[in-house]
Design a protein around this motif. Structure first.
Motif, short mmCIF file in Angstrom:
data_model
loop_
_atom_site.label_atom_id
_atom_site.label_comp_id
_atom_site.label_asym_id
_atom_site.label_seq_id
_atom_site.Cartn_x
_atom_site.Cartn_y
_atom_site.Cartn_z
N VAL A 223 79.18 2.51 58.19
CA VAL A 223 78.15 1.46 58.23
C VAL A 223 78.74 0.13 57.78
O VAL A 223 78.55 -0.91 58.43
N MET A 224 79.48 0.14 56.68
CA MET A 224 80.00 -1.11 56.13
C MET A 224 81.11 -1.70 56.98
O MET A 224 81.31 -2.92 56.99
N SER B 198 82.59 -7.63 55.54
CA SER B 198 83.36 -6.86 54.57
C SER B 198 82.52 -5.82 53.85
O SER B 198 83.02 -5.08 53.01
N GLY B 199 81.22 -5.77 54.18
CA GLY B 199 80.33 -4.85 53.50
C GLY B 199 79.78 -5.40 52.21
O GLY B 199 79.18 -4.66 51.42
N LEU B 200 79.95 -6.70 51.96
CA LEU B 200 79.46 -7.35 50.75
C LEU B 200 78.13 -8.05 50.99
O LEU B 200 77.83 -8.47 52.11
N LYS C 292 65.50 4.73 56.08
CA LYS C 292 66.41 5.35 57.03
C LYS C 292 67.82 4.81 56.85
O LYS C 292 68.02 3.81 56.14
N VAL C 293 68.78 5.43 57.50
CA VAL C 293 70.14 4.90 57.54
C VAL C 293 70.14 3.72 58.52
O VAL C 293 69.71 3.86 59.66
N GLU C 294 70.62 2.58 58.05
CA GLU C 294 70.64 1.39 58.91
C GLU C 294 72.01 0.74 58.87
O GLU C 294 72.72 0.79 57.87
N GLY C 295 72.38 0.10 59.95
CA GLY C 295 73.64 -0.62 60.03
C GLY C 295 73.64 -1.51 61.25
O GLY C 295 72.85 -1.31 62.19
N ILE D 40 74.47 1.81 49.15
CA ILE D 40 73.97 1.40 50.46
C ILE D 40 72.69 2.10 50.86
O ILE D 40 71.85 1.55 51.57
N GLY D 41 72.49 3.34 50.41
CA GLY D 41 71.29 4.06 50.80
C GLY D 41 70.07 3.70 49.99
O GLY D 41 68.95 4.08 50.33
N LYS D 42 70.25 2.94 48.91
CA LYS D 42 69.15 2.55 48.05
C LYS D 42 68.98 1.03 47.97
O LYS D 42 67.95 0.53 47.54
N GLY D 43 70.02 0.30 48.42
CA GLY D 43 69.95 -1.16 48.36
C GLY D 43 70.22 -1.73 46.99
O GLY D 43 69.93 -2.90 46.75
#
Length: 376
Positions: free
Chosen positions: A15-16, A305-307, A36-39, A128-131
């Motif tokens: 995802v990242m 970068s997933g940041l 849900k899983v999001e990306g 990532i799954g909880k924010g």
């Protein structure tokens, strides 16, 4: 050919890294809509497990053959069963999420934000799954952690890998959407635990007061963390300025929204504080400061970068919560028609005070689902 498990860590990296893949979520529709899983490049559909018990022929045409297909459910069993049926029906390789959405909720991924002027480093831990977003500052063999979650193994492994000793655990406020790992980490390392005193009136354990103007040193290079009182999400909410470059805003300001003032039942009382912080205190800071919040809500908030971060001046240009000139419009926005409150938020607050002691299993269930600290 067949099926194999994919770990939450591997899925988080996909995802990242903005990889292109497909998810079949077999939880019920209500759970799927909630979380849900999001990306950025994630294609996802929902088909409840109970509708697939007789076979997967009805959805076979929706399953792509040119990308990874990952089946997810709440705890793993149903997704493994459906993935196996897909492999038999369609052929090829299918994946199921090991541990289901429970493990997705609990994975933390450390990502380097940048180097600090005195030789230190700053990392963002992305849950990532909880924010949830937490931070580690390391310098000269020492570390400080900011807004850590209860999943302390991720931090201890990181400290060991970096060869640093935790000296300070800091919570920017009393959290209501997740259980803090600050006290536990402080006890493990003999470190100081800091929290704003205005949020700590009912806390049952020892702490150091995080007050406006407090300076916390990390390492012999005297890399300062400067506290800035910024109430509104809670009465004690305190931001941190690190290295005169980074503004850790806790739950006051997010990249795409602003904090909600209602999680302690004080919305009408705290809305003035929230506006004062956002429209005066923050507005008078250097616009070049990089905002690093304690949460995110949307996949679009993660960069390449997933940041999750952005310059303060950029947020004043595009964040709607910072552009409501009329005070009454602002008050209505942050007190009316708010999203649902976080799961078990009152029990989570009591746990973070030390007045409730839920079991590990109960803590997991309390935190399932998205964070809801923003006004929208």
């Amino acid at each position: 050919m067949g099926i194999q498990a994919i770990q939450a860590e591997t899925l988080a990296k996909k995802v990242m890294n903005q990889e292109n893949f497909f998810i079949l979520d077999v939880r019920n529709e209500e759970e799927f809509k909630d979380w849900k899983v999001e990306g950025k490049n994630v294609e996802i559909i929902n088909k409840p497990y109970f509708e697939l018990l007789e076979g997967v022929e009805s959805i076979a045409y929706q399953i792509p053959t040119d990308k990874d297909v990952i089946v997810v459910c709440a705890k793993e069993g149903s997704s493994q069963f459906v993935a196996d049926m897909l492999a038999e029906e369609i052929g090829g390789e299918f994946y199921y999420l090991a541990g289901g959405m429970k493990t997705w909720s609990e994975h933390l991924e450390p990502v380097k934000v940048g180097d600090l002027d005195d030789g230190g480093e700053l990392y963002q831990f992305v849950r990532i799954g909880k924010g949830c977003l937490s931070y580690a500052v390391i310098s000269d063999g020492e570390a400080a952690v900011v807004d850590p979650v209860r999943l302390t193994d991720a931090y201890t492994s990181f400290f060991q890998e970096k060869g640093v000793q935790l000296k300070h655990a800091i919570d920017t406020h009393l959290h209501a959407d997740h259980i803090s790992g600050g006290r536990k980490l402080a006890e493990m390392y003999g470190a100081s635990y800091w929290i704003p005193s205005a949020d700590a009136k009912e806390i049952t354990f020892a702490y150091l007061p995080l007050e406006d103007g407090t300076t916390i040193d990390v390492g012999e290079t005297t890399m300062d963390i400067q506290a800035l009182y910024s109430p509104g999400h809670t009465i004690g909410s305190t931001s941190l300025i690190v290295d005169k470059k980074y503004l850790l805003t806790g739950d006051i300001l997010f990249v795409d929204s602003i904090g909600r003032p209602d999680l302690a039942g004080k919305a009408e009382d705290w809305v003035k504080d929230l506006r004062e912080t956002l429209y005066n205190r923050y507005a008078n800071l250097n616009g070049e400061l990089i905002v690093l919040p304690a949460h995110f809500s949307k996949k679009e908030e993660l960069d390449e970068s997933g940041l999750v971060m952005a310059p303060l001046k950029e947020l004043y240009a595009r964040n709607h919560g910072l552009n409501m000139e009329e005070e009454e419009a602002f008050r209505k926005k942050v007190t009316e028609n708010l999203p649902p409150q976080p799961n078990s938020y009152e029990t989570i607050r009591y746990t973070n005070m030390g007045t409730a002691s839920p079991s590990e299993e109960e803590q997991t269930e309390m935190e399932i689902g998205p964070n809801r600290c923003a006004i929208s």
